[in-house]
Design a protein around this motif. Structure first.
Motif, PDB file in Angstrom:
ATOM      1  N   VAL A 111       2.668  -4.821   5.224  1.00  0.00           N
ATOM      2  CA  VAL A 111       3.084  -4.553   3.760  1.00  0.00           C
ATOM      3  C   VAL A 111       4.480  -5.087   3.845  1.00  0.00           C
ATOM      4  CG1 VAL A 111       1.764  -2.443   3.171  1.00  0.00           C
ATOM      5  CG2 VAL A 111       4.239  -2.071   4.403  1.00  0.00           C
ATOM      6  N   GLU A 118       6.191  -6.444  -2.124  1.00  0.00           N
ATOM      7  CA  GLU A 118       5.099  -5.844  -2.597  1.00  0.00           C
ATOM      8  C   GLU A 118       5.079  -4.773  -3.334  1.00  0.00           C
ATOM      9  OE1 GLU A 118       1.911  -7.644   0.884  1.00  0.00           O
ATOM     10  OE2 GLU A 118       2.223  -5.483   0.566  1.00  0.00           O
ATOM     11  N   TYR A 119       6.364  -3.749  -2.982  1.00  0.00           N
ATOM     12  CA  TYR A 119       6.405  -2.457  -3.519  1.00  0.00           C
ATOM     13  C   TYR A 119       7.711  -2.499  -4.566  1.00  0.00           C
ATOM     14  CZ  TYR A 119       3.086  -0.571  -0.653  1.00  0.00           C
ATOM     15  OH  TYR A 119       1.897  -0.052  -0.053  1.00  0.00           O
TER      16      TYR A 119
END
Length: 294
Positions: A245, A249-250
Motif C-alpha cells: 500500500v 492510495e489512502y
C-alpha cells in the motif's frame, strides 16, 4: 468533595442511563435499517460462495485445506482485500458516520424534544454528567454494532478461503475493529457536541460530514479531519502486515513545493488525537447544554 459527589452519583446514575440509552438506540428502526444496508456486501459474499465453492482449487497441508483462485493465487489474500474494501466503504466511511449522527441526535436532542432535559437541568446533576453518561452509552452501542457487523462480514466474505483462510487473516479483522473503536469515540463526540448546541443536529451533522470529512479530507488541510487519523491507522496497520500500500492510495499525501509528501500520522499519535477529540467535544458539549435556552 465535588469529585466524590460526582463519583457517588455515577454509581447510581450510569447503570439506568446505560440501559435506557441502549434500549432507545437498539429499538430505533433507523438503527436496523443502517445495519441492513451495512450487511449488503454479505449477500454478495454468500452468493459468490455458493456459486463458486465447488470450483475452488485446494491442496492439503498439515491436514488443512489451502484454497487457491483460478490464477493460482491464495484465495484468502484475494478475499481479504474484498473485506477491507467493503469494510472501509460500508462500515467505516458510511454507516459508521450515519450511526454517530443518529445516535447523538437520539441521545441529546431528543431529551430537549421530550422536555426531559429541563427536568435534568433542575437536579444536582452537572451538564458534563448529563452528556458524558449518554456519550459513553452511545459510543459503546455504536462500537458493538460496528464491531459485530465487521465480524459477520469478515466471516461471510472469507468463507471461500476456508477455515485456514479465515484464521490466517484475523489481523485484518482486528485492524478494522480497532479503527471502528476510535471512530466511535471521535465521531460520536463531535456529533454530540453539535446536538448540544443546535436544534437540527441531524441535518448539521450531514453537512459537517460532507463538507469537513469528505471535501476537506481530500484537500491540503486534511490533518484537521477525523478521516485523516482513521486512514493513518488503517494505512500503517496494513503496511505492518506486509500489504503493498502507498500513502497516496489512502489520501495521506499533499503537495509541498511541487513535491508529493507523505503526511500519514503515526498510529499512536492518531489514536491519541481521536481520544482527545472525544474528550474535548464532550466537555465543550457540556458547556453548550449549560448555556442552551429551553
Amino acid at each position: 468533595m465535588e469529585i466524590t459527589a460526582i463519583f457517588n452519583r455515577s454509581k447510581n446514575l450510569f447503570p439506568p442511563i446505560m440501559r435506557d440509552c441502549s434500549r432507545r438506540l437498539l429499538v430505533n428502526p433507523l438503527t436496523w435499517i443502517l445495519i441492513a444496508v451495512m450487511m449488503l456486501p454479505c449477500l454478495l459474499g454468500l452468493w459468490a460462495y455458493y456459486e463458486f465453492a465447488d470450483d475452488r482449487q485446494f491442496e492439503l497441508i498439515d491436514g488443512e485445506k489451502i484454497y487457491y483462485n483460478d490464477r493460482g493465487g491464495l484465495m484468502h489474500e484475494e478475499l481479504r482485500e474484498f473485506f477491507m474494501t467493503f469494510a472501509s466503504l460500508f462500515i467505516i466511511k458510511f454507516i459508521g458516520v450515519l450511526l454517530a449522527i443518529m445516535f447523538s441526535s437520539e441521545l441529546i436532542n431528543e431529551e430537549f424534544n421530550k422536555k426531559t432535559m429541563q427536568i435534568l437541568r433542575t437536579t444536582p446533576v452537572m451538564p458534563l454528567e448529563i452528556i458524558f453518561y449518554r456519550y459513553i452509552a452511545g459510543a459503546m452501542c455504536m462500537f458493538a454494532i460496528l464491531a459485530l457487523s465487521s465480524i459477520v462480514m469478515y466471516v461471510i466474505l472469507m468463507m471461500g478461503a476456508g477455515i485456514h483462510g479465515i484464521m490466517e487473516e484475523l489481523d485484518v479483522l482486528w485492524l478494522v475493529i480497532k479503527t471502528v473503536f476510535f471512530e466511535s469515540i471521535a465521531y460520536l463526540g463531535i456529533f454530540c457536541l453539535i446536538s448540544s448546541y443546535f436544534e437540527r443536529p441531524f441535518l448539521l451533522g450531514i453537512v459537517y460530514w460532507i463538507i469537513w470529512e469528505v471535501v476537506i479530507s481530500g484537500s491540503q488541510y486534511q490533518q484537521i479531519t477525523v478521516s485523516h487519523y482513521l486512514e493513518s491507522v488503517r494505512f500503517d496497520g496494513l503496511k505492518d502486515m506486509g500489504w503493498n500500500v502507498t500513502a497516496e492510495e489512502y489520501g495521506l499525501t499533499k503537495l509541498v513545493d511541487n513535491e508529493v509528501v507523505n503526511i500519514a500520522t503515526e498510529p499512536i499519535t492518531a489514536m491519541l488525537v481521536m481520544l482527545g477529540i472525544g474528550l474535548a467535544t464532550v466537555v465543550w458539549g457540556a458547556r453548550g447544554l449549560a448555556g442552551r435556552q429551553f
